[in-house]
Design a protein around this motif. Structure first.
Motif, PDB file in Angstrom:
ATOM      1  N   ASN A   1      -9.048  12.400  -7.309  1.00  0.00           N
ATOM      2  CA  ASN A   1      -9.680  12.836  -8.559  1.00  0.00           C
ATOM      3  C   ASN A   1      -9.341  11.989  -9.774  1.00  0.00           C
ATOM      4  OD1 ASN A   1     -11.062  15.054  -7.408  1.00  0.00           O
ATOM      5  ND2 ASN A   1      -9.155  16.197  -7.359  1.00  0.00           N
ATOM      6  N   THR A   2      -8.510  10.957  -9.595  1.00  0.00           N
ATOM      7  CA  THR A   2      -8.066  10.141 -10.725  1.00  0.00           C
ATOM      8  C   THR A   2      -8.374   8.672 -10.473  1.00  0.00           C
ATOM      9  OG1 THR A   2      -6.241  11.691 -10.984  1.00  0.00           O
ATOM     10  CG2 THR A   2      -6.094   9.637 -12.220  1.00  0.00           C
ATOM     11  N   GLY A   3      -9.274   8.101 -11.257  1.00  0.00           N
ATOM     12  CA  GLY A   3      -9.567   6.680 -11.130  1.00  0.00           C
ATOM     13  C   GLY A   3     -10.281   6.325  -9.846  1.00  0.00           C
ATOM     14  N   LYS A   4     -10.085   5.082  -9.401  1.00  0.00           N
ATOM     15  CA  LYS A   4     -10.761   4.563  -8.210  1.00  0.00           C
ATOM     16  C   LYS A   4      -9.741   4.383  -7.093  1.00  0.00           C
ATOM     17  CE  LYS A   4     -13.853   1.233  -9.121  1.00  0.00           C
ATOM     18  NZ  LYS A   4     -14.446   0.033  -9.722  1.00  0.00           N
ATOM     19  N   SER A   5     -10.002   5.061  -5.976  1.00  0.00           N
ATOM     20  CA  SER A   5      -9.071   5.029  -4.847  1.00  0.00           C
ATOM     21  C   SER A   5      -9.788   4.688  -3.553  1.00  0.00           C
ATOM     22  CB  SER A   5      -8.408   6.400  -4.666  1.00  0.00           C
ATOM     23  OG  SER A   5      -7.579   6.698  -5.748  1.00  0.00           O
ATOM     24  N   VAL A   6      -9.071   3.963  -2.697  1.00  0.00           N
ATOM     25  CA  VAL A   6      -9.522   3.729  -1.330  1.00  0.00           C
ATOM     26  C   VAL A   6      -8.429   4.256  -0.420  1.00  0.00           C
ATOM     27  CG1 VAL A   6     -10.067   2.013   0.437  1.00  0.00           C
ATOM     28  CG2 VAL A   6     -10.881   1.668  -1.898  1.00  0.00           C
TER      29      VAL A   6
ATOM     30  N   LYS B   1      -7.951  -5.108  -7.258  1.00  0.00           N
ATOM     31  CA  LYS B   1      -6.891  -4.422  -7.991  1.00  0.00           C
ATOM     32  C   LYS B   1      -7.373  -3.214  -8.780  1.00  0.00           C
ATOM     33  CE  LYS B   1      -3.707  -8.236  -8.528  1.00  0.00           C
ATOM     34  NZ  LYS B   1      -2.916  -9.022  -9.441  1.00  0.00           N
ATOM     35  N   ASP B   2      -8.692  -3.089  -8.988  1.00  0.00           N
ATOM     36  CA  ASP B   2      -9.191  -1.929  -9.733  1.00  0.00           C
ATOM     37  C   ASP B   2      -9.157  -0.657  -8.883  1.00  0.00           C
ATOM     38  OD1 ASP B   2     -11.134  -3.444  -8.342  1.00  0.00           O
ATOM     39  OD2 ASP B   2     -12.786  -2.561  -9.465  1.00  0.00           O
ATOM     40  N   PHE B   3      -8.828  -0.792  -7.587  1.00  0.00           N
ATOM     41  CA  PHE B   3      -8.692   0.358  -6.694  1.00  0.00           C
ATOM     42  C   PHE B   3      -7.226   0.595  -6.359  1.00  0.00           C
ATOM     43  CE2 PHE B   3     -13.084  -0.808  -5.803  1.00  0.00           C
ATOM     44  CZ  PHE B   3     -13.696   0.431  -5.669  1.00  0.00           C
ATOM     45  N   THR B   4      -6.866   1.864  -6.206  1.00  0.00           N
ATOM     46  CA  THR B   4      -5.558   2.230  -5.681  1.00  0.00           C
ATOM     47  C   THR B   4      -5.740   2.449  -4.182  1.00  0.00           C
ATOM     48  OG1 THR B   4      -4.962   3.344  -7.729  1.00  0.00           O
ATOM     49  CG2 THR B   4      -3.717   3.964  -5.766  1.00  0.00           C
ATOM     50  N   PHE B   5      -4.995   1.713  -3.375  1.00  0.00           N
ATOM     51  CA  PHE B   5      -5.087   1.820  -1.916  1.00  0.00           C
ATOM     52  C   PHE B   5      -3.966   2.721  -1.411  1.00  0.00           C
ATOM     53  CE2 PHE B   5      -7.533  -1.907  -2.785  1.00  0.00           C
ATOM     54  CZ  PHE B   5      -8.482  -1.985  -1.779  1.00  0.00           C
ATOM     55  N   THR B   6      -4.331   3.679  -0.551  1.00  0.00           N
ATOM     56  CA  THR B   6      -3.354   4.626  -0.017  1.00  0.00           C
ATOM     57  C   THR B   6      -3.537   4.772   1.488  1.00  0.00           C
ATOM     58  OG1 THR B   6      -3.425   5.838  -2.115  1.00  0.00           O
ATOM     59  CG2 THR B   6      -2.424   6.970  -0.240  1.00  0.00           C
TER      60      THR B   6
ATOM     61  N   MET C   1       0.855  -1.172   0.000  1.00  0.00           N
ATOM     62  CA  MET C   1       0.000   0.000   0.000  1.00  0.00           C
ATOM     63  C   MET C   1       0.897   1.230   0.000  1.00  0.00           C
ATOM     64  SD  MET C   1      -3.013   1.107   2.704  1.00  0.00           S
ATOM     65  CE  MET C   1      -3.769  -0.481   2.546  1.00  0.00           C
ATOM     66  N   LYS C   2       0.599   2.149  -0.906  1.00  0.00           N
ATOM     67  CA  LYS C   2       1.404   3.365  -0.933  1.00  0.00           C
ATOM     68  C   LYS C   2       1.009   4.256   0.234  1.00  0.00           C
ATOM     69  CE  LYS C   2      -0.005   4.897  -5.009  1.00  0.00           C
ATOM     70  NZ  LYS C   2      -0.023   5.712  -6.181  1.00  0.00           N
ATOM     71  N   LYS C   3       1.944   5.098   0.640  1.00  0.00           N
ATOM     72  CA  LYS C   3       1.730   5.995   1.762  1.00  0.00           C
ATOM     73  C   LYS C   3       1.572   7.417   1.219  1.00  0.00           C
ATOM     74  CE  LYS C   3       3.380   6.727   6.381  1.00  0.00           C
ATOM     75  NZ  LYS C   3       4.343   6.478   7.404  1.00  0.00           N
ATOM     76  N   LEU C   4       0.566   8.116   1.703  1.00  0.00           N
ATOM     77  CA  LEU C   4       0.323   9.480   1.255  1.00  0.00           C
ATOM     78  C   LEU C   4       1.498  10.367   1.648  1.00  0.00           C
ATOM     79  CD1 LEU C   4      -1.883  11.226  -0.135  1.00  0.00           C
ATOM     80  CD2 LEU C   4      -2.567  11.930   2.156  1.00  0.00           C
ATOM     81  N   GLU C   5       1.967  11.168   0.675  1.00  0.00           N
ATOM     82  CA  GLU C   5       3.124  12.041   0.902  1.00  0.00           C
ATOM     83  C   GLU C   5       2.740  13.505   1.061  1.00  0.00           C
ATOM     84  OE1 GLU C   5       6.137  10.768   1.307  1.00  0.00           O
ATOM     85  OE2 GLU C   5       5.468   8.741   0.845  1.00  0.00           O
ATOM     86  N   SER C   6       1.580  13.910   0.477  1.00  0.00           N
ATOM     87  CA  SER C   6       1.222  15.334   0.534  1.00  0.00           C
ATOM     88  C   SER C   6      -0.280  15.516   0.330  1.00  0.00           C
ATOM     89  CB  SER C   6       1.966  16.107  -0.555  1.00  0.00           C
ATOM     90  OG  SER C   6       1.495  15.707  -1.838  1.00  0.00           O
ATOM     91  N   ALA C   7      -0.762  16.685   0.702  1.00  0.00           N
ATOM     92  CA  ALA C   7      -2.175  17.020   0.492  1.00  0.00           C
ATOM     93  C   ALA C   7      -2.478  17.093  -1.003  1.00  0.00           C
ATOM     94  CB  ALA C   7      -2.505  18.337   1.171  1.00  0.00           C
ATOM     95  N   GLU C   8      -1.500  17.549  -1.787  1.00  0.00           N
ATOM     96  CA  GLU C   8      -1.673  17.620  -3.246  1.00  0.00           C
ATOM     97  C   GLU C   8      -1.844  16.217  -3.826  1.00  0.00           C
ATOM     98  OE1 GLU C   8      -0.038  21.068  -1.567  1.00  0.00           O
ATOM     99  OE2 GLU C   8       0.999  19.157  -1.634  1.00  0.00           O
ATOM    100  N   GLN C   9      -1.057  15.281  -3.319  1.00  0.00           N
ATOM    101  CA  GLN C   9      -1.170  13.897  -3.783  1.00  0.00           C
ATOM    102  C   GLN C   9      -2.545  13.325  -3.433  1.00  0.00           C
ATOM    103  OE1 GLN C   9       1.147  10.930  -1.703  1.00  0.00           O
ATOM    104  NE2 GLN C   9       1.347   9.661  -3.536  1.00  0.00           N
TER     105      GLN C   9
END
Length: 103
Positions: A15-20, A46-51, A1-9
């Motif tokens: 706003n891009t694709g499917k995220s959880v 896998k259709d979701f990006t997990f952060t 799982m990727k880790k959030l780095e910034s508010a911009e990210q």
């Protein structure tokens, strides 16, 4: 799982694709409870990006999204909220998967 780095990210992923987004913290015992099975959940959906969003590092994002209990999940597709599983209760793998399947 990727880790959030910034508010911009956060905005970009939201706003891009499917995220959880998983709102969590290192000190939270219920957050540690879900860690062992989260890779399996990610693999299954896998259709979701997990952060991972560290609650202490991004308290402003938590407040903006009414996340006051952790672990909590919010799902977005192209900027639109699909659903949320937000509470301070311990969550099981089954409950998390049920939430994602209902999106």
């Amino acid at each position: 799982m990727k880790k959030l780095e910034s508010a911009e990210q956060f905005q970009e992923l939201k706003n891009t694709g499917k995220s959880v987004f998983l709102f969590s913290a290192d000190w939270c015992p219920d957050c540690r409870f879900i860690e062992p099975f989260m890779p399996e959940v990610e693999e299954k959906y896998k259709d979701f990006t997990f952060t991972y969003v560290d609650r202490d590092q991004f308290i402003d994002i938590c407040a903006e999204n009414d996340v006051y209990g952790i672990p909590s999940f919010i799902a977005y597709q192209n900027g639109e909220e699909l659903g949320r599983f937000v509470s301070k209760d311990r969550k099981t793998q089954e409950e998390i998967e049920k939430f994602i399947e209902a999106l």
